[in-house]
Design an enzyme around this catalytic site. Structure first.
Site, PDB file in Angstrom:
ATOM      1  N   CYS A  89      -0.924 -62.580   2.877  1.00 55.81           N
ATOM      2  CA  CYS A  89      -0.324 -62.257   1.587  1.00 55.81           C
ATOM      3  C   CYS A  89       1.042 -62.914   1.492  1.00 55.81           C
ATOM      4  CB  CYS A  89      -0.195 -60.743   1.435  1.00 55.81           C
ATOM      5  SG  CYS A  89       0.546 -60.209  -0.118  1.00 55.81           S
ATOM      6  N   HIS A 131      -7.957 -58.625  -3.769  1.00 54.93           N
ATOM      7  CA  HIS A 131      -6.575 -58.619  -3.284  1.00 54.93           C
ATOM      8  C   HIS A 131      -5.597 -58.457  -4.453  1.00 54.93           C
ATOM      9  CE1 HIS A 131      -3.429 -60.135  -0.356  1.00 54.93           C
ATOM     10  NE2 HIS A 131      -2.822 -60.383  -1.512  1.00 54.93           N
ATOM     11  N   GLU A 132      -5.795 -59.236  -5.520  1.00 50.51           N
ATOM     12  CA  GLU A 132      -4.853 -59.197  -6.642  1.00 50.51           C
ATOM     13  C   GLU A 132      -4.964 -57.893  -7.430  1.00 50.51           C
ATOM     14  OE1 GLU A 132      -2.500 -61.288  -6.471  1.00 50.51           O
ATOM     15  OE2 GLU A 132      -3.543 -62.560  -5.034  1.00 50.51           O
ATOM     16  N   HIS A 135      -2.991 -55.374  -5.652  1.00 51.51           N
ATOM     17  CA  HIS A 135      -1.550 -55.481  -5.934  1.00 51.51           C
ATOM     18  C   HIS A 135      -1.187 -54.697  -7.188  1.00 51.51           C
ATOM     19  CE1 HIS A 135       0.429 -58.049  -3.052  1.00 51.51           C
ATOM     20  NE2 HIS A 135      -0.481 -59.005  -3.178  1.00 51.51           N
TER      21      HIS A 135
END
Length: 163
Positions: A89, A131-132, A135
């Site tokens: 990351c 992953h995004e 976030h």
């Protein structure tokens, strides 16, 4: 517009749930331009708005030269059993850990004109979508690690020169 600085582990914005985008205005258009400019640097697969200090639901992606963005993304489908894949990351630089991710992901959101965008894929795209979206929910990939790996990650973070 501009390549923006990436916020690092410890910055509270990274642990904050992002607000939905309710109106497309000049601020949101500038945000998308900055996200796209920021993700085009080599070695970047995705950048969430929170990673550049903006608490709004948007991210950009750069997978195999396919560059784009999505507003208010929602995971609509995950396929297959989670597999451990090497993951890093930009907000936790220099660390890579085996992270459980589904091999297929589909995300739906909107573009700057309010049109529906659907992104789906396997491999790196599936990993980046998960992953995004994490976030934007205030999660970092290290939050998904098993306890021993997370302890090791936290030790490496504390010993890093950037923390």
């Amino acid at each position: 517009m501009a390549v923006r600085q990436i916020r690092l582990f410890g910055d509270p914005v990274l642990k904050t749930v992002s607000d939905p985008i309710t109106a497309i205005d000049d601020r949101v258009r500038r945000l998308v331009e900055d996200l796209v400019d920021t993700v085009t640097l080599p070695g970047r697969a995705g950048v969430a708005a929170s990673q550049i200090g903006v608490n709004l639901c948007a991210f950009s992606f750069n997978i195999d030269g396919d560059i784009g963005y999505i507003l208010n993304p929602q995971i609509t489908e995950l396929g297959g059993e989670p597999e451990l894949v090497d993951e890093g990351c930009l907000s936790v630089p220099g660390l890579w850990f085996a992270t459980p991710r589904h091999p297929f992901a589909r995300v739906t959101g909107t573009d700057l004109d309010g049109g529906v965008i659907e992104l789906e894929g396997t491999g790196l795209l599936a990993q980046a979508l998960q992953h995004e979206v994490d976030h934007l929910a205030g999660l970092l990939y290290i939050d998904r690690l098993d306890k021993p790996s997370r302890r090791q990650a936290m030790r490496q973070i504390r010993e890093s020169d950037w923390f």
